[in-house]
Enzyme design. Sequence first.
Site, mmCIF file in Angstrom:
data_model
loop_
_atom_site.group_PDB
_atom_site.id
_atom_site.type_symbol
_atom_site.label_atom_id
_atom_site.label_comp_id
_atom_site.label_asym_id
_atom_site.label_seq_id
_atom_site.Cartn_x
_atom_site.Cartn_y
_atom_site.Cartn_z
ATOM 1 N N ASP A 18 4.658 -11.165 114.323
ATOM 2 C CA ASP A 18 3.426 -11.973 114.276
ATOM 3 C C ASP A 18 3.234 -12.493 112.854
ATOM 4 O O ASP A 18 2.153 -12.409 112.279
ATOM 5 C CB ASP A 18 2.229 -11.132 114.717
ATOM 6 N N LYS B 214 -9.404 0.171 108.884
ATOM 7 C CA LYS B 214 -9.041 -0.569 110.084
ATOM 8 C C LYS B 214 -9.195 0.336 111.298
ATOM 9 O O LYS B 214 -8.568 1.393 111.377
ATOM 10 C CB LYS B 214 -7.596 -1.074 109.987
#
Length: 503
Positions: A228, A123
């Site tokens: 989130d 990532k």
Amino acid sequence: MGKLDVAILRYLTGEDFRVLTAVEMGMKNHELVPGSLVASIANLRHGGVHKLMKDLCKHRLLTYERGKHYDGYRLTNSGYDYLALKALTNRKVISSFGNQIGVGKESNIYIVADEDKTPLCLKLHRLGRTCFRNIKGKRDYHAHRNRASWLYLSRISATKEFAYMKALYDREFPVPKPIDFNRHCVVMELVTGGPLTHVTSVSDVEWLYDELMGLIVRLGNCGVIHGDFNEFNIMISEDGQPIIIDFPQMVSIRHPNAQLYFDRDVRCIREFFKKRFGYESEEYPKFSDLERDDELDAEIACSGYKRNETLENELLEEMGIGLEVSDAEDNEECEEIDDKASSRLGEEEIALLRQEVEASIRHDETIHTVTAKTNELTLDEEIPTLVVPPVKTETSIDRINHECDIEANNDSSNTEDKNSQKYRLAMIEKALSDVRSMRSYTSASTIAPEVIKNQVKKNLELRQKRQERKKAIAKGEASAVTRQRRDNKETIRESHGLWGWAE
């Protein structure tokens, strides 16, 4: 901030990475690093730093920009990626690079593999995109600073996510196994499955709903809120188990807006199950039902727990953060510093930076096979076609009269014959024979002249704009020196002989 192209990585030498590291060290207290400072920090034995920087700019790993007070080099996102991949390769964490599997508002996801050919997930944090620039309002990465570079903020984001993931993994939460991180890159276990948003049906909807709500409550009892928690950040493995991802926005339950974030996570899950599976339950957790049984937010200094500058700096130092923005960069008075003073560092600081460069590239090993496809784009300019206008010619009658006058002048002695009809017919026959022997070449176009004129004008304007853009781009330090000399000459010329001479 396009796709990462690692095709050039295998051809870079240790000296190239030494220059990139020197620019990174210089960006600690410089927005644009002067070339002389890069050469001092890199300290290459045989020199050639400027040639290396020129080649790195050609590959877009560095960029040369004009500043308000001075010009210098800046590390690009690709150059920062290469430094992180080099460090992870030296640690034998990754050995090959694969395709891109995901794109987010603040990150890119790639498939990589280690030396045992085990697939992993890489990532790359990409803060600074146009879709996500309100960092001060949504993150607390700036802390006490007013300004900071996007590379530095991306590095903090990756560090915090690795810390959150490691703490949750140690507490047996269903999260990917964290493996390693460097700069703005996080390497984790690759989840074999897909996001919940791609799931159309499950065997037991009620069980999955209870499992997700239980994870929200369990996180809250540990002192943190995901922030989130939706179908895009929940992966469903092949055996149907939910796995949580994406943690940079996690906050503490002591955050001023903690209840708002908690209720939003619960509402996202309820609305998704209602729309996708037609399932709606009256039972759902509330923020007042949380019972703290762990101090996870205190362990990782989560946002909203304790706004302590010293504690945050200690955590960043433990996680390996060394790229900081100095206080002089936040001070508005730094704009009044002299050019020479702003581009110099003390000998002791340069020596420390050299030591950091030596430590970062001490394990200079051969980079393993890294493959990628490169696409070359060619731009073909349209060359306008010009139509040659027809050439004006004399008419046949004018030519005949002209020939008759010439013959009349030449034969002035025969004044009686020139007025005769026989003489006139002979002159006309001769002129007609000359006209028949001539060939005329003309060009015509079926396109309207206005269309051709507009197209030619448009092409000329585009060509002029391209030339102006080329002139505005700084090619290197030689361009900066030439520009400074021209400015000095212009100043002297406008002084009207004040400096001892005038043009």
